[in-house]
Design a protein around this motif. Structure first.
Motif, PDB file in Angstrom:
ATOM      1  N   VAL A  54       0.862  -1.176   0.000  1.00 19.41           N
ATOM      2  CA  VAL A  54       0.000   0.000   0.000  1.00 19.41           C
ATOM      3  C   VAL A  54       0.902   1.231   0.000  1.00 19.41           C
ATOM      4  N   ARG A  55       0.683   2.113  -0.964  1.00 20.42           N
ATOM      5  CA  ARG A  55       1.538   3.286  -1.103  1.00 20.42           C
ATOM      6  C   ARG A  55       0.873   4.523  -0.513  1.00 20.42           C
ATOM      7  N   ALA A  56       1.720   5.470  -0.138  1.00 15.76           N
ATOM      8  CA  ALA A  56       1.231   6.770   0.299  1.00 15.76           C
ATOM      9  C   ALA A  56       0.621   7.497  -0.890  1.00 15.76           C
ATOM     10  N   ASP A  57       0.044   8.667  -0.644  1.00 15.42           N
ATOM     11  CA  ASP A  57      -0.585   9.403  -1.739  1.00 15.42           C
ATOM     12  C   ASP A  57       0.464  10.038  -2.647  1.00 15.42           C
ATOM     13  N   ALA A  58      -0.001  10.600  -3.751  1.00 15.82           N
ATOM     14  CA  ALA A  58       0.908  11.140  -4.766  1.00 15.82           C
ATOM     15  C   ALA A  58       1.768  12.266  -4.230  1.00 15.82           C
TER      16      ALA A  58
END
Length: 280
Positions: A54-58
């Motif tokens: 799961v990645r952080a936001d842009a």
């Protein structure tokens, strides 16, 4: 949302990995270095399904990429300049002012890289422990005080080491110093700066290996940490060999001092090149 973390791991008082149960029965795993370098954490659904990242936001990811690139390039250039200064001392003219000028330029890049590394820690996405498996983007800050975080402490000690080196590098322009003054104004800050680099590297090793020693180096982050620490060891060897004997006015071993600086600086440059690939 309010369920507690299952397990906290780390080195001494520092937490470098957290595992907690999600409301849907799955688990989330946060690790310090991947979160601040790549903006990711791992989520495994209930059952035997594969884990997903799961990645952080842009906003966070773009911020981390920019900071990582600036820091990495600064260490590449700084290490190259230090290696050039040592080469001039060993193979070139050996002129003290010329060497000092090259080292000072390299020191500026080291200080920039150290501060940007600290900014990356300060502005890294934060996990929501015990809640949803996601990372939150904090507001931008130019400074923080978080000594309970091993990544902050490692980056801060590294930055402090670059500032101590700056004192050494500035003092190296002074002329007509006695042997005692050389050892006090140039050699002593050099040794202190190297010691701070070693402490920072030790904290980085503790962070990425969660307080345990591994005989195998597996990931890119581990290679970066190990190569940086090797550079710190070589810098310390160089500093010890650069002590000026009061009785003779000569260095303990000029060849070791120059070669230690040259090879240690190349390690920092190599680690900077590797760091360019450690991004989201």
């Amino acid at each position: 949302m309010g369920q507690p973390e299952q397990r906290a791991e780390g080195a001494g008082p520092f937490t470098t990995r957290l595992t907690w149960r999600l409301p849907d029965g799955g688990t989330a795993v946060w690790e310090s270095r991947p979160a601040r370098r790549r903006g990711v954490l791992s989520v495994r659904p209930l059952g035997a399904g594969p884990a997903r990242r799961v990645r952080a936001d842009a906003v966070s990811l773009a911020r981390l990429r920019r900071l990582n690139a600036v820091s990495a390039i600064s260490f590449v250039v700084g290490g190259a300049l230090f290696a050039a200064g040592a080469a001039v001392a060993q193979f070139g003219s050996g002129d003290a002012t010329e060497c000092a000028s090259i080292y000072f330029a390299g020191g500026l890049f080291f200080s920039l890289g150290g501060y940007v590394s600290l900014l990356q820690v300060i502005n890294a996405p934060r996990h929501v422990a015990g809640g949803a498996g996601r990372l939150l983007t904090p507001r931008w800050r130019w400074w923080s005080y978080e000594p309970a975080r091993v990544d902050w402490l490692s980056a801060f000690v590294l930055f402090a080491g670059t500032l101590v080196f700056a004192v050494d590098l500035l003092d190296s322009f002074l002329q007509g110093l006695s042997v005692q003054q050389v050892n006090r104004l140039i050699w002593a800050p050099d040794v202190i700066g190297c010691a701070l680099f070693l402490i920072s590297g030790h904290l980085a090793v503790a962070e990425i290996w969660h307080g345990r020693i591994h005989l195998r180096i597996r990931g890119l982050g581990e290679w970066i940490v190990v190569v940086n620490q090797l550079g710190s060891v070589l810098f310390m060897v160089s500093a010890l060999a650069a002590y000026t004997r009061p009785a003779t006015g000569s260095l303990v071993n000029a060849d070791i001092a120059n070669w230690g600086t040259l090879t240690g600086a190349l390690c920092f440059s190599l680690a900077g090149v590797l760091q360019l690939g450690e991004h989201s």
